[in-house]
Design an enzyme around this catalytic site. Structure first.
Site, PDB file in Angstrom:
ATOM      1  N   LYS A  76       0.801  -1.230   0.000  1.00  0.00           N
ATOM      2  CA  LYS A  76       0.000   0.000   0.000  1.00  0.00           C
ATOM      3  C   LYS A  76       0.834   1.281   0.000  1.00  0.00           C
ATOM      4  O   LYS A  76       0.369   2.333  -0.445  1.00  0.00           O
ATOM      5  CB  LYS A  76      -0.931   0.001   1.212  1.00  0.00           C
ATOM      6  N   ASP A 108      -8.778  -0.792   6.336  1.00  0.00           N
ATOM      7  CA  ASP A 108      -8.785  -2.079   7.020  1.00  0.00           C
ATOM      8  C   ASP A 108      -7.415  -2.372   7.610  1.00  0.00           C
ATOM      9  O   ASP A 108      -7.197  -3.460   8.139  1.00  0.00           O
ATOM     10  CB  ASP A 108      -9.188  -3.195   6.046  1.00  0.00           C
TER      11      ASP A 108
END
Length: 377
Positions: A76, A108
């Site tokens: 990410k 998340d």
């Protein structure tokens, strides 16, 4: 290996013949140069696993190991770093405020931590909304990046809604890795950031003597942003053999699998899954056209499937969490059980095929290990 129950159950699966003929525009070429300029940048490993190739009945299997990317335990950081870079450059060019900005997001786990890390390194603030089902230690890892963390008593989609509302405050910007009509520019930058991962794979396959590229790429899917980047990379090539692209989701949150047969994105109510980073109920609006037209197939897996795959990868020397191991679990599910021969043929797999699995996170992305700010993976 997968348990016997998974071998005989009806496989949640959808296929789209003809996806390999679809084409789109490529990602910008300057993204990789930006990442290469970062102090902690290095290509993540592409591990070849011959034993896994034998188990799957193909010639070669490579696993892109994202367990340590720019000092964090997941891919990410690629999207967050590029998006934050673009946001701050735009603000400077437009003369918007010289002071720090608050980067707001819902997560998340991995995306929120990446945004928080970038905010801390660049002297900005971060406010991260965390939905139910995310382990408290994952939220603590985000807070350790000096971010404000708000726990949400609801699913991921509710956390996204609350983050969007909070970003309306002065000197705040929403940095969300999913898009919806009216909010698409910044998620588009995040997708562009992921293109570096694909460029690395090209170079690494060439170095490994597989310059023709993969015959299949399997990618875990939450809202579909990484899958959009993968589709963009492989469907923007003007010539050459296009690989089959397989998306993998948890059965408890298979929003893309549910959407594909309908030809339109749908929102679903998600359940509980150990694949927390994939527990998303709505496909990203900018990802959806790429997923609809560019994916060859989609499959959903159980938590047990993911756990078995993570254990097998660990046996072979690759550290992977449940989300990262989903790619292997999905391909295993496709290549076993009733209808496996037909699915193999549809994906164009044979004993000469090269397969790439994207292991998108390491175990440290899960609550069992949470390195503090500034630490390496």
């Amino acid at each position: 290996m997968p348990d016997n129950a998974s071998t005989f159950r009806t496989l949640p699966w959808s296929a789209r013949p003809g996806a390999r003929n679809w084409r789109c525009e490529p990602a910008p070429t300057d993204v990789r140069d930006f990442h290469a300029s970062l102090p902690d940048y290095a290509p993540t490993p592409l591990a070849e696993l011959p034993l896994l190739a034998g188990e799957l009945g193909v010639a070669r299997v490579f696993v892109k190991d994202e367990s340590c990317r720019l000092g964090l335990p997941a891919f990410k950081a690629l999207g967050a770093s590029w998006a934050v870079h673009r946001i701050l450059a735009d603000r400077a060019a437009s003369g918007e405020g010289a002071g720090p900005v608050t980067l707001v997001t819902a997560t998340d786990g991995n995306h929120g931590r990446a945004v928080a890390r970038m905010a801390r390194l660049l002297g900005q603030r971060a406010h991260v909304f965390v939905p139910q089902g995310v382990h408290p230690q994952a939220a603590s890892a985000i807070a350790a990046e000096q971010a404000q963390v708000t726990r949400v008593a609801g699913p991921y989609d509710e956390a996204v809604r609350l983050a969007a509302e909070a970003s309306a405050a002065a000197d705040s910007v929403l940095v969300q890795d999913t898009a919806w009509p009216g909010y698409e520019r910044i998620p588009g930058w995040i997708v562009e950031g992921y293109s570096t991962l694909c460029a690395e794979i090209d170079e690494q396959l060439t170095a490994a003597g597989a310059a023709a590229g993969p015959g299949l790429v399997a990618v875990p899917v939450g809202v579909g942003s990484l899958a959009q980047a993968v589709v963009t990379h492989y469907r923007s090539r003007p010539s050459g053999r296009a690989p089959a692209l397989l998306s993998v989701e948890p059965e408890a949150a298979a929003c893309v699998l549910e959407s594909l047969p309908l030809g339109a994105p749908v929102s679903i109510t998600t359940g509980v899954t150990t694949m927390a980073g994939l527990n998303c109920g709505t496909p990203s609006s900018i990802a959806w056209p790429y997923l609809r037209d560019g994916l060859d197939a989609a499959v959903a897996i159980t938590d047990s499937d993911a756990a078995h795959a993570a254990a097998r990868l660990a046996d072979l020397g690759v550290s992977s969490g449940p989300c990262g191991a989903a790619a292997l679990a999905g391909l295993r599910a496709v290549l076993t059980g009733v209808g496996a021969d037909e699915r193999r043929t549809m994906l164009g797999l044979d004993p000469s095929s090269v397969v790439v699995l994207l292991s998108t996170e390491g175990p440290a992305a899960n609550p069992h290990s949470t390195p503090g700010p500034g630490t390496s993976c």
